[in-house]
Scaffold this motif. Structure first.
Motif, PDB file in Angstrom:
ATOM      1  N   HIS A 235       0.815  -1.001  -0.028  1.00  0.00           N
ATOM      2  CA  HIS A 235       0.043   0.040  -0.007  1.00  0.00           C
ATOM      3  C   HIS A 235       1.003   1.198  -0.125  1.00  0.00           C
ATOM      4  N   SER A 236       1.470   1.463  -1.033  1.00  0.00           N
ATOM      5  CA  SER A 236       2.469   2.598  -1.416  1.00  0.00           C
ATOM      6  C   SER A 236       2.347   2.874  -2.680  1.00  0.00           C
ATOM      7  N   SER A 237       3.234   3.817  -3.172  1.00  0.00           N
ATOM      8  CA  SER A 237       3.469   4.340  -4.554  1.00  0.00           C
ATOM      9  C   SER A 237       3.934   3.270  -5.521  1.00  0.00           C
ATOM     10  N   THR A 238       4.411   2.140  -4.862  1.00  0.00           N
ATOM     11  CA  THR A 238       4.938   0.995  -5.803  1.00  0.00           C
ATOM     12  C   THR A 238       3.918   0.030  -5.968  1.00  0.00           C
ATOM     13  N   GLN A 239       2.688   0.236  -5.489  1.00  0.00           N
ATOM     14  CA  GLN A 239       1.749  -0.777  -5.683  1.00  0.00           C
ATOM     15  C   GLN A 239       1.454  -0.957  -7.108  1.00  0.00           C
ATOM     16  N   PHE A 240       0.977  -2.082  -7.498  1.00  0.00           N
ATOM     17  CA  PHE A 240       0.506  -2.335  -8.863  1.00  0.00           C
ATOM     18  C   PHE A 240      -1.141  -2.621  -9.149  1.00  0.00           C
ATOM     19  N   PRO A 241      -1.755  -1.461  -9.448  1.00  0.00           N
ATOM     20  CA  PRO A 241      -3.200  -1.467  -9.853  1.00  0.00           C
ATOM     21  C   PRO A 241      -3.441  -2.500 -11.117  1.00  0.00           C
ATOM     22  N   ASP A 242      -3.869  -3.546 -11.059  1.00  0.00           N
ATOM     23  CA  ASP A 242      -3.928  -4.383 -12.383  1.00  0.00           C
ATOM     24  C   ASP A 242      -5.405  -4.563 -12.829  1.00  0.00           C
ATOM     25  N   VAL A 243      -5.473  -4.390 -13.983  1.00  0.00           N
ATOM     26  CA  VAL A 243      -6.833  -4.473 -14.524  1.00  0.00           C
ATOM     27  C   VAL A 243      -6.923  -5.591 -15.831  1.00  0.00           C
ATOM     28  N   ARG A 244      -5.835  -6.193 -15.736  1.00  0.00           N
ATOM     29  CA  ARG A 244      -5.824  -7.195 -16.975  1.00  0.00           C
ATOM     30  C   ARG A 244      -6.713  -8.558 -16.797  1.00  0.00           C
ATOM     31  N   SER A 245      -7.233  -8.692 -15.819  1.00  0.00           N
ATOM     32  CA  SER A 245      -8.329  -9.866 -15.754  1.00  0.00           C
ATOM     33  C   SER A 245      -9.534  -9.073 -15.208  1.00  0.00           C
ATOM     34  N   ALA A 246      -9.653  -7.917 -15.286  1.00  0.00           N
ATOM     35  CA  ALA A 246     -10.913  -7.328 -14.731  1.00  0.00           C
ATOM     36  C   ALA A 246     -12.095  -7.051 -15.536  1.00  0.00           C
ATOM     37  N   LYS A 247     -13.166  -7.183 -15.485  1.00  0.00           N
ATOM     38  CA  LYS A 247     -14.430  -7.162 -16.222  1.00  0.00           C
ATOM     39  C   LYS A 247     -15.446  -5.997 -15.924  1.00  0.00           C
ATOM     40  N   VAL A 248     -15.944  -5.414 -17.055  1.00  0.00           N
ATOM     41  CA  VAL A 248     -16.990  -4.266 -16.767  1.00  0.00           C
ATOM     42  C   VAL A 248     -18.179  -4.747 -17.731  1.00  0.00           C
ATOM     43  N   THR A 249     -19.303  -4.256 -17.081  1.00  0.00           N
ATOM     44  CA  THR A 249     -20.665  -4.397 -17.782  1.00  0.00           C
ATOM     45  C   THR A 249     -20.880  -3.169 -18.199  1.00  0.00           C
ATOM     46  N   VAL A 250     -21.210  -3.099 -19.509  1.00  0.00           N
ATOM     47  CA  VAL A 250     -21.548  -1.869 -19.921  1.00  0.00           C
ATOM     48  C   VAL A 250     -22.907  -2.241 -20.932  1.00  0.00           C
ATOM     49  N   ASN A 251     -23.880  -1.513 -20.599  1.00  0.00           N
ATOM     50  CA  ASN A 251     -25.364  -1.683 -21.190  1.00  0.00           C
ATOM     51  C   ASN A 251     -25.694  -3.074 -21.341  1.00  0.00           C
ATOM     52  N   GLY A 252     -25.382  -3.758 -19.959  1.00  0.00           N
ATOM     53  CA  GLY A 252     -25.815  -5.017 -19.978  1.00  0.00           C
ATOM     54  C   GLY A 252     -24.859  -6.115 -20.467  1.00  0.00           C
ATOM     55  N   VAL A 253     -23.685  -5.823 -21.087  1.00  0.00           N
ATOM     56  CA  VAL A 253     -22.711  -6.842 -21.580  1.00  0.00           C
ATOM     57  C   VAL A 253     -21.635  -6.713 -20.955  1.00  0.00           C
ATOM     58  N   GLU A 254     -20.997  -7.757 -20.397  1.00  0.00           N
ATOM     59  CA  GLU A 254     -19.766  -8.072 -19.798  1.00  0.00           C
ATOM     60  C   GLU A 254     -18.750  -7.900 -20.563  1.00  0.00           C
ATOM     61  N   THR A 255     -17.794  -7.228 -20.631  1.00  0.00           N
ATOM     62  CA  THR A 255     -16.459  -7.227 -21.627  1.00  0.00           C
ATOM     63  C   THR A 255     -15.179  -7.156 -20.713  1.00  0.00           C
ATOM     64  N   ALA A 256     -13.915  -7.402 -21.050  1.00  0.00           N
ATOM     65  CA  ALA A 256     -12.972  -7.117 -20.501  1.00  0.00           C
ATOM     66  C   ALA A 256     -12.563  -5.730 -20.378  1.00  0.00           C
ATOM     67  N   VAL A 257     -12.012  -5.129 -19.077  1.00  0.00           N
ATOM     68  CA  VAL A 257     -11.867  -3.673 -19.030  1.00  0.00           C
ATOM     69  C   VAL A 257     -10.863  -3.401 -20.340  1.00  0.00           C
ATOM     70  N   PHE A 258      -9.871  -4.013 -20.502  1.00  0.00           N
ATOM     71  CA  PHE A 258      -8.897  -3.452 -21.609  1.00  0.00           C
ATOM     72  C   PHE A 258      -9.549  -3.354 -22.943  1.00  0.00           C
ATOM     73  N   GLU A 259     -10.688  -4.166 -23.178  1.00  0.00           N
ATOM     74  CA  GLU A 259     -11.288  -4.062 -24.461  1.00  0.00           C
ATOM     75  C   GLU A 259     -12.333  -2.891 -24.584  1.00  0.00           C
ATOM     76  N   ALA A 260     -12.871  -2.733 -23.185  1.00  0.00           N
ATOM     77  CA  ALA A 260     -13.937  -1.696 -23.071  1.00  0.00           C
ATOM     78  C   ALA A 260     -13.268  -0.187 -23.083  1.00  0.00           C
ATOM     79  N   VAL A 261     -12.042  -0.212 -22.508  1.00  0.00           N
ATOM     80  CA  VAL A 261     -11.349   1.296 -22.435  1.00  0.00           C
ATOM     81  C   VAL A 261     -10.589   1.378 -23.838  1.00  0.00           C
ATOM     82  N   LYS A 262     -10.232   0.474 -24.434  1.00  0.00           N
ATOM     83  CA  LYS A 262      -9.419   0.683 -25.800  1.00  0.00           C
ATOM     84  C   LYS A 262      -8.149   1.839 -25.596  1.00  0.00           C
TER      85      LYS A 262
END
Length: 338
Positions: free
Chosen positions: A192-219
């Motif tokens: 819990h410091s400025s070296t932490q690694f916030p990782d969304v490579r396996s994260a999912k997001v639901t947009v308009n009822g459809v779940e997609t990978a965060v990397f694909e949604a953010v583009k």
């Protein structure tokens, strides 16, 4: 279980109870937001002797809230009184971080506090106690605490990285203009410091009822590997620079989220971030207090295994691990020199 189906009260100790984070935290715990609307609570509020007057005013406020779940409030400057028979220990108190303060300065000041409290935890708390360390440097303070409370199972110790987890979710949600609830399975790795690694490579997001990978949604891989990471890493410092005080309200909310999930479990196929004592997963040194993705069932967490690691992620994990090893070594040196 008490008579007529009413649950026995649990004892919850909060250290640094006269501080800002505790002020936000106590309301959420007392109102049933963490342990449930049917779980009575006895609060143990610990702080230093000069703060006893402040705590007496806090008790007046707790009484004036008329919380039906609060069965008693114990205010004390005694570690023995504070930790005796507690079921949950929230270590909020620590030497506070101020603008421009180095983490090593914090570490030296806090070693003494967490050694003393670790010994008290060992001697007086229930062996089933669930522990969250919040005061910074949280991972290493947790390491010190666990070192001096050897008879409590290692899996009962944790430190707070849920605030970073929530910050990461909020950044993604803001970027995609969705509710934070639509974002799941972000991970905070490491310190819990400025070296932490916030990782969304396996994260999912639901947009308009459809779940997609965060990397694909953010583009926008450059943002996800650049500004997103640095914004989450430096968010605490940014709040201090703007507020001239640390992030108390969001920290209290994160503590409640962390403990609620630990108490009740995570949703199926979802994970959260917790600083826990490493078992060696993902090549991290055993014994370090390291933030991992965890799933929780029946009050026990397990580290999510098998997440893909590319060279970029591995480098960031090694960087935060290196900092934690240095902090741990400094802490061990400081405790042995007392």
């Amino acid at each position: 279980m008490a008579e007529s189906g009413v649950k026995d009260p649990i004892r919850v100790v909060i250290t640094g109870a006269a501080g800002q984070i505790a002020y936000s935290l106590i309301h959420q715990i007392s109102s049933g937001d963490v342990f449930g609307k049917d779980q009575p609570i006895i609060l143990h509020l610990l702080d230093i002797t000069p703060m006893m007057g402040v705590l007496s005013g806090l008790v007046m406020e707790i009484n004036d809230c008329s919380f039906p779940l609060i069965k008693d409030v114990v205010t004390t400057d005694s570690e023995q009184t504070a930790f005796t028979d507690v079921d949950v220990a929230l270590f909020v108190g620590a030497m506070p971080r101020k603008e421009g303060m180095e983490r090593k300065d914090l570490l030296t000041a806090n070693v003494k506090i967490f050694k003393s409290q670790g010994l008290a935890l060992e001697k007086f708390a229930k062996k089933t106690v669930k522990i969250i360390v919040v005061g910074n440097p949280a991972n290493t303070n947790c390491f010190i605490l666990a070192h001096y409370a050897q008879s409590i199972p290692r899996e009962n110790f944790s430190c707070l990285t849920r605030l970073d987890h929530n910050r990461a979710k909020a950044q993604i949600a803001s970027r995609l203009k969705v509710s934070p609830d639509a974002v799941k399975n972000v991970t905070i790795w490491g310190n819990h410091s400025s070296t932490q690694f916030p990782d969304v490579r396996s994260a999912k997001v639901t947009v308009n009822g459809v779940e997609t990978a965060v990397f694909e949604a953010v583009k926008d891989d450059a943002w996800l590997k650049g500004d997103f990471v640095s914004t989450v890493q430096k968010r605490g410092a940014a709040v201090i620079a703007a507020r001239k005080l640390s992030s108390a309200m969001s920290a209290a909310k994160a503590i409640c989220d962390h403990m609620r999930d630990w108490w009740n479990g995570t949703k199926d196929n979802e994970w959260v971030s917790m600083g826990v004592i490493s078992d060696g997963s993902y090549g991290v040194e055993k014994g370090l207090v390291f933030s991992y993705p965890v799933q929780i069932k029946n009050g026990s967490y397990s580290v999510v295994q098998g997440l893909a690691m590319d060279d970029w992620a591995q480098d960031l994990i090694e960087k935060t691990q290196k900092e934690l090893v240095e902090e741990k070594n400094d802490a061990v040196k400081a405790t042995s020199s007392e």
